[in-house]
Design a protein around this motif. Structure first.
Motif, PDB file in Angstrom:
ATOM      1  N   PRO A  63       0.801  -1.237   0.000  1.00 58.24           N
ATOM      2  CA  PRO A  63       0.000   0.000   0.000  1.00 58.24           C
ATOM      3  C   PRO A  63       0.826   1.275   0.000  1.00 58.24           C
ATOM      4  CG  PRO A  63      -0.904  -1.600   1.544  1.00 58.24           C
ATOM      5  CD  PRO A  63       0.416  -2.146   1.105  1.00 58.24           C
ATOM      6  N   ASP A  64       1.866   1.329   0.835  1.00 61.94           N
ATOM      7  CA  ASP A  64       2.684   2.533   0.895  1.00 61.94           C
ATOM      8  C   ASP A  64       3.460   2.748  -0.398  1.00 61.94           C
ATOM      9  OD1 ASP A  64       1.803   3.202   3.394  1.00 61.94           O
ATOM     10  OD2 ASP A  64       3.565   2.417   4.458  1.00 61.94           O
ATOM     11  N   ALA A  65       3.924   1.667  -1.011  1.00 65.59           N
ATOM     12  CA  ALA A  65       4.656   1.792  -2.269  1.00 65.59           C
ATOM     13  C   ALA A  65       3.760   2.375  -3.352  1.00 65.59           C
ATOM     14  CB  ALA A  65       5.207   0.437  -2.697  1.00 65.59           C
ATOM     15  N   PHE A  66       2.507   1.954  -3.380  1.00 66.29           N
ATOM     16  CA  PHE A  66       1.580   2.506  -4.369  1.00 66.29           C
ATOM     17  C   PHE A  66       1.344   3.992  -4.135  1.00 66.29           C
ATOM     18  CE2 PHE A  66      -2.855   3.781  -5.194  1.00 66.29           C
ATOM     19  CZ  PHE A  66      -2.785   3.815  -6.585  1.00 66.29           C
ATOM     20  N   LEU A  67       1.145   4.379  -2.872  1.00 64.08           N
ATOM     21  CA  LEU A  67       0.910   5.796  -2.597  1.00 64.08           C
ATOM     22  C   LEU A  67       2.124   6.637  -2.976  1.00 64.08           C
ATOM     23  CD1 LEU A  67      -1.036   5.873   0.797  1.00 64.08           C
ATOM     24  CD2 LEU A  67      -1.917   5.746  -1.534  1.00 64.08           C
ATOM     25  N   ARG A  68       3.312   6.136  -2.677  1.00 61.57           N
ATOM     26  CA  ARG A  68       4.518   6.874  -3.067  1.00 61.57           C
ATOM     27  C   ARG A  68       4.602   7.010  -4.584  1.00 61.57           C
ATOM     28  NH1 ARG A  68       7.010   3.480   1.124  1.00 61.57           N
ATOM     29  NH2 ARG A  68       7.555   4.795   2.927  1.00 61.57           N
ATOM     30  N   HIS A  69       4.273   5.928  -5.272  1.00 59.34           N
ATOM     31  CA  HIS A  69       4.314   5.921  -6.733  1.00 59.34           C
ATOM     32  C   HIS A  69       3.398   6.998  -7.316  1.00 59.34           C
ATOM     33  CE1 HIS A  69       4.071   4.296 -10.854  1.00 59.34           C
ATOM     34  NE2 HIS A  69       2.763   4.444 -10.743  1.00 59.34           N
ATOM     35  N   GLY A  70       2.238   7.194  -6.709  1.00 60.33           N
ATOM     36  CA  GLY A  70       1.252   8.091  -7.289  1.00 60.33           C
ATOM     37  C   GLY A  70       1.322   9.528  -6.835  1.00 60.33           C
ATOM     38  N   TYR A  71       2.092   9.821  -5.775  1.00 62.45           N
ATOM     39  CA  TYR A  71       2.006  11.160  -5.190  1.00 62.45           C
ATOM     40  C   TYR A  71       2.534  12.242  -6.129  1.00 62.45           C
ATOM     41  CZ  TYR A  71       2.181  14.929  -1.788  1.00 62.45           C
ATOM     42  OH  TYR A  71       2.007  16.126  -1.133  1.00 62.45           O
ATOM     43  N   GLY A  72       3.669  12.013  -6.749  1.00 61.25           N
ATOM     44  CA  GLY A  72       4.199  12.999  -7.682  1.00 61.25           C
ATOM     45  C   GLY A  72       3.237  13.251  -8.832  1.00 61.25           C
ATOM     46  N   ARG A  73       2.630  12.185  -9.335  1.00 55.89           N
ATOM     47  CA  ARG A  73       1.649  12.338 -10.406  1.00 55.89           C
ATOM     48  C   ARG A  73       0.423  13.082  -9.908  1.00 55.89           C
ATOM     49  NH1 ARG A  73       0.941   6.576 -13.322  1.00 55.89           N
ATOM     50  NH2 ARG A  73      -0.514   7.833 -14.547  1.00 55.89           N
ATOM     51  N   LEU A  74       0.071  12.872  -8.640  1.00 55.54           N
ATOM     52  CA  LEU A  74      -1.065  13.584  -8.070  1.00 55.54           C
ATOM     53  C   LEU A  74      -0.803  15.091  -8.044  1.00 55.54           C
ATOM     54  CD1 LEU A  74      -3.828  13.392  -6.503  1.00 55.54           C
ATOM     55  CD2 LEU A  74      -2.434  13.475  -4.430  1.00 55.54           C
ATOM     56  N   LEU A  75       0.405  15.490  -7.648  1.00 54.95           N
ATOM     57  CA  LEU A  75       0.736  16.909  -7.625  1.00 54.95           C
ATOM     58  C   LEU A  75       0.615  17.515  -9.017  1.00 54.95           C
ATOM     59  CD1 LEU A  75       3.843  17.018  -5.242  1.00 54.95           C
ATOM     60  CD2 LEU A  75       1.456  17.449  -4.689  1.00 54.95           C
ATOM     61  N   GLU A  76       1.107  16.793 -10.019  1.00 56.88           N
ATOM     62  CA  GLU A  76       1.007  17.286 -11.394  1.00 56.88           C
ATOM     63  C   GLU A  76      -0.447  17.363 -11.851  1.00 56.88           C
ATOM     64  OE1 GLU A  76       3.384  14.624 -13.664  1.00 56.88           O
ATOM     65  OE2 GLU A  76       5.278  15.259 -12.746  1.00 56.88           O
ATOM     66  N   HIS A  77      -1.244  16.419 -11.412  1.00 57.99           N
ATOM     67  CA  HIS A  77      -2.664  16.390 -11.771  1.00 57.99           C
ATOM     68  C   HIS A  77      -3.420  17.554 -11.131  1.00 57.99           C
ATOM     69  CE1 HIS A  77      -6.790  14.835 -12.137  1.00 57.99           C
ATOM     70  NE2 HIS A  77      -6.901  14.943 -10.825  1.00 57.99           N
ATOM     71  N   ARG A  78      -3.089  17.886  -9.899  1.00 55.72           N
ATOM     72  CA  ARG A  78      -3.837  18.922  -9.186  1.00 55.72           C
ATOM     73  C   ARG A  78      -3.419  20.337  -9.559  1.00 55.72           C
ATOM     74  NH1 ARG A  78      -4.725  16.772  -2.927  1.00 55.72           N
ATOM     75  NH2 ARG A  78      -6.196  15.087  -3.470  1.00 55.72           N
TER      76      ARG A  78
END
Length: 290
Positions: free
Chosen positions: A231-246
Protein backbone atom coordinates in the motif's frame (compact mmCIF):
# COMPACT_ATOMS: atom_id res chain seq x y z
CA UNK A 1 -15.43 37.76 -6.75
CA UNK A 2 -16.69 38.72 -3.31
CA UNK A 3 -14.11 41.54 -3.13
CA UNK A 4 -13.37 43.02 -6.53
CA UNK A 5 -10.51 45.30 -5.50
CA UNK A 6 -7.91 45.89 -2.82
CA UNK A 7 -9.83 48.98 -1.68
CA UNK A 8 -13.02 46.97 -1.27
CA UNK A 9 -11.13 44.37 0.78
CA UNK A 10 -9.56 47.00 3.03
CA UNK A 11 -12.88 48.79 3.58
CA UNK A 12 -15.08 45.75 4.22
CA UNK A 13 -16.40 45.19 7.72
CA UNK A 14 -16.75 41.41 7.44
CA UNK A 15 -14.01 39.44 5.75
CA UNK A 16 -14.60 35.95 4.44
CA UNK A 17 -11.92 33.88 2.72
CA UNK A 18 -11.47 30.28 1.62
CA UNK A 19 -7.90 29.00 1.49
CA UNK A 20 -7.08 26.18 -0.92
CA UNK A 21 -4.01 24.33 -2.12
CA UNK A 22 -1.96 21.26 -1.30
CA UNK A 23 -1.65 20.19 2.33
CA UNK A 24 1.55 21.49 3.87
CA UNK A 25 1.68 24.89 2.16
CA UNK A 26 0.19 27.09 4.87
CA UNK A 27 -3.61 26.88 4.88
CA UNK A 28 -3.95 25.77 8.48
CA UNK A 29 -1.04 28.00 9.55
CA UNK A 30 -2.91 31.08 8.32
CA UNK A 31 -6.33 29.94 9.54
CA UNK A 32 -5.01 29.16 13.02
CA UNK A 33 -3.19 32.49 13.24
CA UNK A 34 -6.35 34.38 12.25
CA UNK A 35 -8.41 32.42 14.76
CA UNK A 36 -5.96 32.94 17.62
CA UNK A 37 -4.84 36.50 16.92
CA UNK A 38 -7.90 38.19 15.40
CA UNK A 39 -10.95 36.19 16.47
CA UNK A 40 -11.78 34.89 13.01
CA UNK A 41 -14.14 31.91 12.92
CA UNK A 42 -12.07 28.95 11.70
CA UNK A 43 -14.06 26.42 9.68
CA UNK A 44 -12.09 23.27 8.87
CA UNK A 45 -13.55 21.27 6.00
CA UNK A 46 -11.59 18.14 6.94
CA UNK A 47 -12.81 18.36 10.54
CA UNK A 48 -16.40 18.74 9.33
CA UNK A 49 -15.97 15.72 7.05
CA UNK A 50 -14.56 13.60 9.87
CA UNK A 51 -17.24 14.54 12.40
CA UNK A 52 -20.54 15.36 10.72
CA UNK A 53 -20.33 13.29 7.55
CA UNK A 54 -17.95 10.39 8.13
CA UNK A 55 -17.91 10.13 11.90
CA UNK A 56 -20.21 7.13 11.93
CA UNK A 57 -18.18 5.31 9.28
CA UNK A 58 -15.01 5.97 11.30
CA UNK A 59 -16.49 4.81 14.61
CA UNK A 60 -17.98 1.70 13.02
CA UNK A 61 -14.59 0.82 11.58
CA UNK A 62 -13.02 1.10 15.04
CA UNK A 63 -15.77 -1.13 16.44
CA UNK A 64 -15.31 -3.64 13.61
CA UNK A 65 -11.66 -4.03 14.58
CA UNK A 66 -12.46 -4.15 18.29
CA UNK A 67 -15.00 -6.92 17.72
CA UNK A 68 -12.14 -9.16 16.61
CA UNK A 69 -10.78 -9.08 20.17
CA UNK A 70 -12.84 -11.37 22.46
CA UNK A 71 -12.59 -9.15 25.53
CA UNK A 72 -13.55 -5.99 23.64
CA UNK A 73 -16.32 -7.83 21.80
CA UNK A 74 -17.89 -8.88 25.10
CA UNK A 75 -17.64 -5.35 26.49
CA UNK A 76 -19.11 -3.80 23.32
CA UNK A 77 -21.97 -6.28 23.22
CA UNK A 78 -22.93 -5.35 26.78
CA UNK A 79 -22.47 -1.61 26.24
CA UNK A 80 -19.68 -1.64 28.82
CA UNK A 81 -17.26 0.40 26.73
CA UNK A 82 -17.69 3.26 24.33
CA UNK A 83 -15.56 3.65 21.21
CA UNK A 84 -15.46 6.98 19.40
CA UNK A 85 -13.17 9.07 17.24
CA UNK A 86 -11.22 11.86 18.96
CA UNK A 87 -10.65 13.85 15.79
CA UNK A 88 -9.48 17.46 16.18
CA UNK A 89 -8.40 20.33 13.91
CA UNK A 90 -4.79 19.32 14.60
CA UNK A 91 -5.25 15.55 14.48
CA UNK A 92 -7.20 14.19 11.52
CA UNK A 93 -5.71 10.71 11.84
CA UNK A 94 -9.08 8.99 12.41
CA UNK A 95 -10.29 10.25 9.03
CA UNK A 96 -7.16 9.30 7.10
CA UNK A 97 -6.99 5.91 8.83
CA UNK A 98 -10.53 5.14 7.74
CA UNK A 99 -9.88 6.27 4.17
CA UNK A 100 -7.05 3.75 4.10
CA UNK A 101 -4.73 2.49 1.39
CA UNK A 102 -5.33 -0.16 -1.27
CA UNK A 103 -3.33 -3.35 -1.49
CA UNK A 104 -2.08 -6.34 0.48
CA UNK A 105 -4.28 -6.91 3.58
CA UNK A 106 -1.25 -8.30 5.45
CA UNK A 107 0.34 -4.87 5.12
CA UNK A 108 -2.78 -2.98 6.15
CA UNK A 109 -4.21 -2.60 2.67
CA UNK A 110 -7.85 -2.60 1.63
CA UNK A 111 -9.42 -4.47 -1.29
CA UNK A 112 -9.54 -2.00 -4.16
CA UNK A 113 -13.35 -2.12 -4.37
CA UNK A 114 -13.68 -1.25 -0.67
CA UNK A 115 -11.06 1.46 -1.06
CA UNK A 116 -13.05 3.00 -3.93
CA UNK A 117 -16.25 2.85 -1.86
CA UNK A 118 -14.57 4.83 0.91
CA UNK A 119 -13.20 7.27 -1.65
CA UNK A 120 -16.74 7.89 -2.86
CA UNK A 121 -17.94 8.41 0.70
CA UNK A 122 -15.23 11.04 1.11
CA UNK A 123 -16.20 12.78 -2.13
CA UNK A 124 -19.83 13.10 -1.06
CA UNK A 125 -18.78 14.24 2.41
CA UNK A 126 -16.36 16.85 1.07
CA UNK A 127 -18.95 18.39 -1.22
CA UNK A 128 -21.47 18.53 1.62
CA UNK A 129 -18.92 20.05 4.02
CA UNK A 130 -17.96 22.72 1.47
CA UNK A 131 -21.59 23.63 0.89
CA UNK A 132 -22.07 23.90 4.67
CA UNK A 133 -19.83 26.97 4.81
CA UNK A 134 -22.68 29.36 4.01
CA UNK A 135 -24.64 28.11 7.02
CA UNK A 136 -21.58 28.31 9.25
CA UNK A 137 -20.94 31.90 8.19
CA UNK A 138 -24.43 32.77 9.43
CA UNK A 139 -24.05 30.57 12.51
CA UNK A 140 -20.72 32.14 13.43
CA UNK A 141 -22.23 35.61 13.24
CA UNK A 142 -25.61 34.90 14.84
CA UNK A 143 -24.51 32.61 17.68
CA UNK A 144 -21.00 33.78 18.49
CA UNK A 145 -20.72 37.28 17.04
CA UNK A 146 -17.90 36.49 14.62
CA UNK A 147 -17.72 38.89 11.70
CA UNK A 148 -14.67 37.40 9.98
CA UNK A 149 -14.62 33.84 8.63
CA UNK A 150 -11.87 31.65 7.21
CA UNK A 151 -12.59 28.33 5.51
CA UNK A 152 -9.61 25.97 5.74
CA UNK A 153 -10.34 23.62 2.84
CA UNK A 154 -8.85 20.19 2.22
CA UNK A 155 -6.20 19.59 -0.40
CA UNK A 156 -8.66 17.59 -2.48
CA UNK A 157 -11.11 20.46 -3.07
CA UNK A 158 -9.92 20.68 -6.68
CA UNK A 159 -10.93 17.05 -7.24
CA UNK A 160 -14.62 17.56 -6.40
CA UNK A 161 -15.26 20.63 -8.59
CA UNK A 162 -14.99 21.57 -12.27
CA UNK A 163 -12.98 24.80 -12.18
CA UNK A 164 -13.43 25.55 -15.90
CA UNK A 165 -17.22 25.24 -15.64
CA UNK A 166 -18.73 28.67 -14.87
CA UNK A 167 -21.85 26.92 -13.55
CA UNK A 168 -20.09 24.51 -11.20
CA UNK A 169 -22.53 24.39 -8.26
CA UNK A 170 -19.93 24.04 -5.51
CA UNK A 171 -17.63 26.81 -6.74
CA UNK A 172 -20.59 29.07 -7.50
CA UNK A 173 -21.79 28.69 -3.91
CA UNK A 174 -18.32 29.14 -2.42
CA UNK A 175 -17.37 32.18 -4.50
CA UNK A 176 -20.62 33.91 -3.56
CA UNK A 177 -19.62 33.87 0.10
CA UNK A 178 -15.80 33.78 0.19
CA UNK A 179 -12.78 35.23 -1.50
CA UNK A 180 -11.12 32.12 -2.96
CA UNK A 181 -7.37 32.21 -2.22
CA UNK A 182 -4.94 29.69 -3.73
CA UNK A 183 -1.69 29.10 -1.83
CA UNK A 184 0.63 28.20 -4.70
CA UNK A 185 3.78 26.19 -4.14
CA UNK A 186 7.04 26.39 -6.10
CA UNK A 187 9.15 23.56 -7.49
CA UNK A 188 11.13 23.64 -4.24
CA UNK A 189 7.92 23.22 -2.26
CA UNK A 190 6.90 20.37 -4.54
CA UNK A 191 10.18 18.57 -3.85
CA UNK A 192 9.72 19.11 -0.10
CA UNK A 193 6.17 17.76 -0.21
CA UNK A 194 7.30 14.67 -2.12
CA UNK A 195 10.15 14.06 0.34
CA UNK A 196 7.80 14.44 3.31
CA UNK A 197 5.25 12.11 1.77
CA UNK A 198 7.94 9.57 0.96
CA UNK A 199 8.88 9.44 4.65
CA UNK A 200 5.29 8.91 5.79
CA UNK A 201 2.74 8.12 3.06
CA UNK A 202 -0.73 9.29 4.09
CA UNK A 203 -4.12 8.16 2.81
CA UNK A 204 -5.44 10.66 0.31
CA UNK A 205 -8.51 11.34 -1.83
CA UNK A 206 -8.18 10.98 -5.62
CA UNK A 207 -10.46 11.94 -8.48
CA UNK A 208 -11.98 8.57 -9.53
CA UNK A 209 -10.73 8.62 -13.15
CA UNK A 210 -7.21 9.54 -12.02
CA UNK A 211 -7.20 6.85 -9.31
CA UNK A 212 -8.26 4.07 -11.67
CA UNK A 213 -5.65 5.16 -14.21
CA UNK A 214 -2.69 5.19 -11.82
CA UNK A 215 -3.86 1.95 -10.17
CA UNK A 216 -4.05 0.14 -13.51
CA UNK A 217 -0.69 1.58 -14.56
CA UNK A 218 0.93 0.46 -11.30
CA UNK A 219 -0.39 -3.10 -11.54
CA UNK A 220 0.78 -3.38 -15.14
CA UNK A 221 4.19 -1.81 -14.50
CA UNK A 222 4.94 -3.99 -11.47
CA UNK A 223 3.23 -7.14 -12.74
CA UNK A 224 1.20 -7.49 -9.54
CA UNK A 225 -2.29 -8.56 -8.60
CA UNK A 226 -4.35 -6.27 -6.36
CA UNK A 227 -3.62 -8.20 -3.17
CA UNK A 228 0.14 -8.20 -3.85
CA UNK A 229 0.45 -4.41 -3.83
CA UNK A 230 2.41 -2.79 -1.03
CA UNK A 231 0.00 0.00 0.00
CA UNK A 232 2.68 2.53 0.90
CA UNK A 233 4.66 1.79 -2.27
CA UNK A 234 1.58 2.51 -4.37
CA UNK A 235 0.91 5.80 -2.60
CA UNK A 236 4.52 6.87 -3.07
CA UNK A 237 4.31 5.92 -6.73
CA UNK A 238 1.25 8.09 -7.29
CA UNK A 239 2.01 11.16 -5.19
CA UNK A 240 4.20 13.00 -7.68
CA UNK A 241 1.65 12.34 -10.41
CA UNK A 242 -1.07 13.58 -8.07
CA UNK A 243 0.74 16.91 -7.62
CA UNK A 244 1.01 17.29 -11.39
CA UNK A 245 -2.66 16.39 -11.77
CA UNK A 246 -3.84 18.92 -9.19
CA UNK A 247 -1.66 21.89 -10.15
CA UNK A 248 -3.63 22.95 -13.26
CA UNK A 249 -6.90 22.40 -11.43
CA UNK A 250 -5.84 24.71 -8.60
CA UNK A 251 -4.59 27.24 -11.15
CA UNK A 252 -7.95 27.20 -12.94
CA UNK A 253 -9.75 27.73 -9.63
CA UNK A 254 -7.62 30.80 -8.93
CA UNK A 255 -7.89 32.11 -12.48
CA UNK A 256 -11.65 31.72 -12.78
CA UNK A 257 -12.84 32.07 -9.20
CA UNK A 258 -10.32 33.91 -7.04
CA UNK A 259 -6.75 35.03 -6.44
CA UNK A 260 -3.40 33.44 -5.65
CA UNK A 261 -0.62 33.98 -3.16
CA UNK A 262 2.61 32.02 -2.91
CA UNK A 263 3.43 29.56 -0.16
CA UNK A 264 6.49 31.66 0.71
CA UNK A 265 4.26 34.71 1.14
CA UNK A 266 1.85 32.72 3.30
CA UNK A 267 4.59 31.40 5.57
CA UNK A 268 5.95 34.91 6.15
CA UNK A 269 2.63 36.16 7.52
CA UNK A 270 2.76 36.46 11.31
CA UNK A 271 -0.16 38.81 12.06
CA UNK A 272 -3.70 39.58 10.88
CA UNK A 273 -2.48 42.95 9.61
CA UNK A 274 0.12 41.25 7.41
CA UNK A 275 -2.56 38.88 6.13
CA UNK A 276 -4.82 41.81 5.21
CA UNK A 277 -1.95 43.44 3.35
CA UNK A 278 -1.08 40.23 1.50
CA UNK A 279 -4.66 39.74 0.31
CA UNK A 280 -4.85 43.37 -0.84
CA UNK A 281 -1.58 42.90 -2.74
CA UNK A 282 -2.91 39.75 -4.41
CA UNK A 283 -6.08 41.58 -5.46
CA UNK A 284 -3.94 44.36 -6.93
CA UNK A 285 -1.85 41.80 -8.83
CA UNK A 286 -4.96 40.27 -10.32
CA UNK A 287 -6.34 43.68 -11.31
CA UNK A 288 -3.06 44.58 -13.02
CA UNK A 289 -3.27 41.45 -15.19
CA UNK A 290 -6.89 42.02 -16.20
Amino acid sequence: MLYSSAAEWRDCRRRRVLLFGMSGLGKTHLATMLRDRADWFHYSVDYRIGTRYMGEYIADNFKREAMKVPLLRELLMTDSVYIASNITFDNLAPLSTYLGKPGDPAKGGLPFAEYCARQNQHREAEIAALLDTERFIRRAAELYGYGDFVCDSGGSICEVVEPENPDDPVLTALAAHHLMVWIEGSEAHRAALVARFDRAPKPIYYQPEFLHRIWADYLAEKGLTEDQVDPDAFLRHGYGRLLEHRQPRYAAMARNWGISITADEAMQVTSPEEFDTLIATALERRASRA
